[in-house]
Motif scaffolding. Structure first.
Motif, PDB file in Angstrom:
ATOM      1  N   LEU A 142      41.279  46.711  49.141  1.00 28.12           N
ATOM      2  CA  LEU A 142      40.729  47.024  47.768  1.00 28.12           C
ATOM      3  C   LEU A 142      40.547  45.832  47.088  1.00 28.12           C
ATOM      4  N   VAL A 143      41.800  44.721  47.277  1.00 27.42           N
ATOM      5  CA  VAL A 143      41.370  43.496  46.411  1.00 27.42           C
ATOM      6  C   VAL A 143      40.367  42.694  47.058  1.00 27.42           C
ATOM      7  N   GLY A 172      37.098  41.697  44.853  1.00 25.46           N
ATOM      8  CA  GLY A 172      36.917  39.913  44.522  1.00 25.46           C
ATOM      9  C   GLY A 172      35.183  39.961  44.802  1.00 25.46           C
ATOM     10  N   THR A 173      34.960  40.612  45.358  1.00 26.14           N
ATOM     11  CA  THR A 173      33.470  40.415  45.593  1.00 26.14           C
ATOM     12  C   THR A 173      32.526  40.822  44.382  1.00 26.14           C
TER      13      THR A 173
END
Length: 178
Positions: free
Chosen positions: A171-172, A176-177
């Motif tokens: 998920l992180v 971040g994208t």
């Protein structure tokens, strides 16, 4: 009856079908975003998710604008989509008088059951195009996780709290994208 059997037998009037959000995202990733599979994996009973129903039998009308006027895409208005911003049980709205034109429609459902990647849910919006697709508020429909266009923000904290380390990492990385 299994959800798979219900899904296989489910039909909507006038050629309407649930839209595959994964496919739409692949075709137009810049403007058509969907939740990451790790979020869909944590959708549970009672959660609200957004779906779209549409039919290839209908198209734009002569009086429609050439460009979509919504702030998210400004794309060609070859197939307008009506939208419900919130589930009606969370944000009740007065009855809207919108003429049926055969357009697609985004709407919210509340999950009732889960089984092998399929969901059964109850429609939580009065739908403008109900006369044409015959889906209305309170109706139950069955869908696949690929049909999920959004997960309501009110469930995000609960979903994240239920994730393990590997899912949180995915998920992180995905966030971040964006």
């Amino acid at each position: 009856m299994s959800l798979f059997s219900e899904f296989q037998q489910q039909q909507f009037a006038n050629g309407y079908e649930l839209v595959d959000g994964v496919l739409m995202n692949q075709q137009n990733a810049e403007h058509f975003r969907i939740p990451h599979p790790v979020l869909k994996k944590h959708v549970g009973i009672g959660h609200f998710v957004e779906l779209r129903i549409d039919s290839p039998r209908f198209s734009v009308h002569p009086d429609a604008p050439e460009q979509c006027e919504c702030p998210s895409c400004h794309g060609e208005a070859s197939k307008p989509i009506l939208s419900h911003e919130q589930p009606a049980s969370l944000v009740p709205l007065p009855a809207q008088d919108v003429p049926s034109r055969g357009w697609g429609e985004d709407f919210w459902v509340q999950v009732l059951e889960l089984e092998d990647g399929l969901f059964k849910a109850v429609v939580d919006n009065p739908l403008y195009e109900s006369r044409l697709h015959q889906v209305g508020s309170g109706d139950e429909i069955v869908f696949h996780s690929d049909h999920i266009l959004a997960v309501h923000p009110s469930h995000r904290q609960e979903m994240v709290m239920g994730m393990g380390e590997a899912d949180l990492k995915q998920l992180v990385q995905w966030l971040g994208t964006l």
